[in-house]
Scaffold this active site. Structure first.
Site, PDB file in Angstrom:
ATOM      1  N   ASN A  81       0.833  -1.198   0.000  1.00  0.00           N
ATOM      2  CA  ASN A  81       0.000   0.000   0.000  1.00  0.00           C
ATOM      3  C   ASN A  81       0.868   1.248   0.000  1.00  0.00           C
ATOM      4  O   ASN A  81       0.359   2.357   0.129  1.00  0.00           O
ATOM      5  CB  ASN A  81      -0.895   0.014   1.254  1.00  0.00           C
ATOM      6  CG  ASN A  81      -2.037  -0.975   1.116  1.00  0.00           C
ATOM      7  OD1 ASN A  81      -2.722  -0.997   0.096  1.00  0.00           O
ATOM      8  ND2 ASN A  81      -2.214  -1.820   2.124  1.00  0.00           N
ATOM      9  N   ASN A  82       2.181   1.067  -0.138  1.00  0.00           N
ATOM     10  CA  ASN A  82       3.113   2.195  -0.101  1.00  0.00           C
ATOM     11  C   ASN A  82       3.121   2.893  -1.472  1.00  0.00           C
ATOM     12  O   ASN A  82       3.631   2.363  -2.454  1.00  0.00           O
ATOM     13  CB  ASN A  82       4.506   1.651   0.259  1.00  0.00           C
ATOM     14  CG  ASN A  82       5.545   2.750   0.356  1.00  0.00           C
ATOM     15  OD1 ASN A  82       5.466   3.768  -0.335  1.00  0.00           O
ATOM     16  ND2 ASN A  82       6.535   2.545   1.212  1.00  0.00           N
ATOM     17  N   LYS A 103       6.413   3.369  -3.305  1.00  0.00           N
ATOM     18  CA  LYS A 103       6.912   2.176  -3.998  1.00  0.00           C
ATOM     19  C   LYS A 103       6.138   1.918  -5.282  1.00  0.00           C
ATOM     20  O   LYS A 103       6.725   1.560  -6.298  1.00  0.00           O
ATOM     21  CB  LYS A 103       6.762   0.950  -3.099  1.00  0.00           C
ATOM     22  CG  LYS A 103       7.738   0.893  -1.971  1.00  0.00           C
ATOM     23  CD  LYS A 103       7.573  -0.457  -1.338  1.00  0.00           C
ATOM     24  CE  LYS A 103       8.268  -0.560  -0.020  1.00  0.00           C
ATOM     25  NZ  LYS A 103       7.898  -1.797   0.645  1.00  0.00           N
ATOM     26  N   ASP A 114      10.318  -6.830   0.221  1.00  0.00           N
ATOM     27  CA  ASP A 114      10.676  -6.428   1.566  1.00  0.00           C
ATOM     28  C   ASP A 114      12.059  -5.811   1.464  1.00  0.00           C
ATOM     29  O   ASP A 114      12.886  -6.275   0.677  1.00  0.00           O
ATOM     30  CB  ASP A 114      10.662  -7.605   2.540  1.00  0.00           C
ATOM     31  CG  ASP A 114      10.501  -7.112   3.974  1.00  0.00           C
ATOM     32  OD1 ASP A 114       9.462  -6.511   4.278  1.00  0.00           O
ATOM     33  OD2 ASP A 114      11.433  -7.282   4.784  1.00  0.00           O
ATOM     34  N   PHE A 118      11.252   8.892   1.079  1.00  0.00           N
ATOM     35  CA  PHE A 118      10.650   8.380   2.311  1.00  0.00           C
ATOM     36  C   PHE A 118      11.714   7.637   3.108  1.00  0.00           C
ATOM     37  O   PHE A 118      12.862   7.494   2.673  1.00  0.00           O
ATOM     38  CB  PHE A 118       9.447   7.465   1.999  1.00  0.00           C
ATOM     39  CG  PHE A 118       9.827   6.111   1.436  1.00  0.00           C
ATOM     40  CD1 PHE A 118      10.231   5.981   0.124  1.00  0.00           C
ATOM     41  CD2 PHE A 118       9.789   4.962   2.232  1.00  0.00           C
ATOM     42  CE1 PHE A 118      10.579   4.740  -0.407  1.00  0.00           C
ATOM     43  CE2 PHE A 118      10.125   3.723   1.719  1.00  0.00           C
ATOM     44  CZ  PHE A 118      10.533   3.616   0.393  1.00  0.00           C
ATOM     45  N   GLY A 119      11.297   7.158   4.276  1.00  0.00           N
ATOM     46  CA  GLY A 119      12.190   6.329   5.090  1.00  0.00           C
ATOM     47  C   GLY A 119      13.526   7.017   5.365  1.00  0.00           C
ATOM     48  O   GLY A 119      13.581   8.181   5.779  1.00  0.00           O
ATOM     49  N   ASP A 123      15.787   7.929   3.310  1.00  0.00           N
ATOM     50  CA  ASP A 123      16.341   8.654   2.150  1.00  0.00           C
ATOM     51  C   ASP A 123      17.201   9.870   2.538  1.00  0.00           C
ATOM     52  O   ASP A 123      18.249  10.090   1.923  1.00  0.00           O
ATOM     53  CB  ASP A 123      15.213   9.111   1.208  1.00  0.00           C
ATOM     54  CG  ASP A 123      14.714   7.989   0.307  1.00  0.00           C
ATOM     55  OD1 ASP A 123      15.348   6.921   0.268  1.00  0.00           O
ATOM     56  OD2 ASP A 123      13.683   8.181  -0.363  1.00  0.00           O
ATOM     57  N   LYS A 174      16.533   8.599  -8.438  1.00  0.00           N
ATOM     58  CA  LYS A 174      16.478   7.574  -7.384  1.00  0.00           C
ATOM     59  C   LYS A 174      15.788   6.320  -7.917  1.00  0.00           C
ATOM     60  O   LYS A 174      16.237   5.196  -7.701  1.00  0.00           O
ATOM     61  CB  LYS A 174      15.726   8.083  -6.148  1.00  0.00           C
ATOM     62  CG  LYS A 174      15.759   7.010  -5.055  1.00  0.00           C
ATOM     63  CD  LYS A 174      14.729   7.082  -3.986  1.00  0.00           C
ATOM     64  CE  LYS A 174      14.705   5.768  -3.226  1.00  0.00           C
ATOM     65  NZ  LYS A 174      13.647   5.657  -2.229  1.00  0.00           N
ATOM     66  N   ARG A 220      15.453  -1.139  -5.334  1.00  0.00           N
ATOM     67  CA  ARG A 220      14.246  -1.687  -5.981  1.00  0.00           C
ATOM     68  C   ARG A 220      14.425  -1.742  -7.490  1.00  0.00           C
ATOM     69  O   ARG A 220      14.006  -2.696  -8.145  1.00  0.00           O
ATOM     70  CB  ARG A 220      13.014  -0.832  -5.640  1.00  0.00           C
ATOM     71  CG  ARG A 220      12.176  -1.426  -4.526  1.00  0.00           C
ATOM     72  CD  ARG A 220      10.967  -0.589  -4.209  1.00  0.00           C
ATOM     73  NE  ARG A 220      11.345   0.742  -3.784  1.00  0.00           N
ATOM     74  CZ  ARG A 220      11.835   0.990  -2.572  1.00  0.00           C
ATOM     75  NH1 ARG A 220      11.969   0.035  -1.691  1.00  0.00           N
ATOM     76  NH2 ARG A 220      12.185   2.220  -2.230  1.00  0.00           N
TER      77      ARG A 220
HETATM   78  P1  IMP Z   1       9.773  -2.250   3.226  1.00  0.00           P
HETATM   79  O1  IMP Z   1       9.874  -3.579   3.830  1.00  0.00           O
HETATM   80  O2  IMP Z   1      10.164  -2.273   1.774  1.00  0.00           O
HETATM   81  O3  IMP Z   1       8.476  -1.557   3.470  1.00  0.00           O
HETATM   82  O4  IMP Z   1      10.872  -1.351   3.886  1.00  0.00           O
HETATM   83  C1  IMP Z   1      11.038  -1.307   5.279  1.00  0.00           C
HETATM   84  C2  IMP Z   1      11.603   0.011   5.666  1.00  0.00           C
HETATM   85  O5  IMP Z   1      12.898   0.176   5.065  1.00  0.00           O
HETATM   86  C3  IMP Z   1      10.797   1.216   5.205  1.00  0.00           C
HETATM   87  O6  IMP Z   1       9.777   1.528   6.117  1.00  0.00           O
HETATM   88  C4  IMP Z   1      11.854   2.292   5.181  1.00  0.00           C
HETATM   89  O7  IMP Z   1      12.076   2.782   6.472  1.00  0.00           O
HETATM   90  C5  IMP Z   1      13.089   1.522   4.733  1.00  0.00           C
HETATM   91  N1  IMP Z   1      13.240   1.644   3.265  1.00  0.00           N
HETATM   92  C6  IMP Z   1      12.990   0.715   2.316  1.00  0.00           C
HETATM   93  N2  IMP Z   1      13.243   1.200   1.083  1.00  0.00           N
HETATM   94  C7  IMP Z   1      13.650   2.474   1.274  1.00  0.00           C
HETATM   95  C8  IMP Z   1      14.044   3.514   0.371  1.00  0.00           C
HETATM   96  O8  IMP Z   1      14.053   3.396  -0.864  1.00  0.00           O
HETATM   97  N3  IMP Z   1      14.401   4.663   0.955  1.00  0.00           N
HETATM   98  C9  IMP Z   1      14.402   4.866   2.288  1.00  0.00           C
HETATM   99  N4  IMP Z   1      14.026   3.954   3.163  1.00  0.00           N
HETATM  100  C10 IMP Z   1      13.657   2.750   2.657  1.00  0.00           C
END
Ligand code: IMP
Length: 194
Positions: free
Chosen positions: A8-9, A12, A68, A148-149, A151, A171, A177
């Site tokens: 749901n992100n 992404k 993930d 996000f996250g 970055d 990016k 990814r």
């Molecule tokens: P997810 O499992 O792909 O949702 O990623 C888990 C966590 O890793 C996210 O909530 C972010 O905190 C971090 N993360 C994953 N991909 C990225 C990115 O491209 N940029 C920044 N943080 C990321």
């Protein structure tokens, strides 16, 4: 072919929809009306990706893929890793997570880190996995507001900017990814779409 992306992100989804093979029609969980929580309890990035794809396939019967990801920082034992989303607690706050990393790394000279993504594709119940890794360094403070996250504190090798300072398109092209997606596209082309 239709493939559901188990996330749901929106960040992404935006990162992926422009780059997945054009012969694939990407559907989101919203598109198929799937509202159940998808478990991610395996304890590893690889395990979680597989668990999510398998769960969605078992629940819906749709071909799908899940990802993930996590940030692995060498100086702090490759943490936060699989715990990246909730590193600073269950509130899953990006800024709390960043502050926790920066405070754990105060005075730390080794700033090496990497982002890792695993895509697990589930086609007719069979799982195929694709990994993407991008190496970089953790900055000493926050740089940039996009993305996000983590970055704003991750600067990929060979670049002056953090992920959060880069244009979105850049990016999207170089990220962990993107690397996993390139492998997925290649596999789909050779094995399914051709
Ligand atoms: P997810 O499992 O792909 O949702 O990623 C888990 C966590 O890793 C996210 O909530 C972010 O905190 C971090 N993360 C994953 N991909 C990225 C990115 O491209 N940029 C920044 N943080 C990321």
């Amino acid at each position: 072919m239709n493939i559901v992306f188990a996330t749901n992100n929106l960040h992404k989804i935006r990162e992926i929809e422009n780059y997945i093979d054009k012969r694939v029609c990407l559907k989101s969980l919203k598109d198929i009306g799937f509202i159940k929580e998808i478990p991610e309890t395996s304890g590893t990035i690889l395990g979680n990706a597989i668990q999510k794809a398998r769960f969605l396939f078992d629940e819906t019967g749709f071909d799908c893929f899940a990802d993930d990801s996590g940030l692995e920082i060498e100086a702090i034992n490759n943490r936060p890793g699989v715990d990246s989303a909730h590193f600073a607690g269950p509130q899953r706050s990006h800024s709390d997570n960043i502050n926790k990393v920066l405070s754990e790394m105060l005075g730390c000279e080794n700033r090496k880190a990497l982002f890792k993504t695993v895509f697990a594709l589930c086609l007719k119940g069979e799982i195929h996995v694709f990994e993407g890794i991008i190496e970089g360094t953790i900055t000493n403070s926050i740089h940039g507001i996009d993305g996000f996250g983590y970055d704003p504190i991750f600067r990929p090798i060979g670049f002056k900017e953090t992920f959060a300072e880069m244009p979105f398109e850049l990016k999207t092209k170089i990220s962990h990814r993107a690397i996993a997606l390139e492998k997925l596209n290649f596999w789909l082309d050779v094995n399914i779409l051709r």
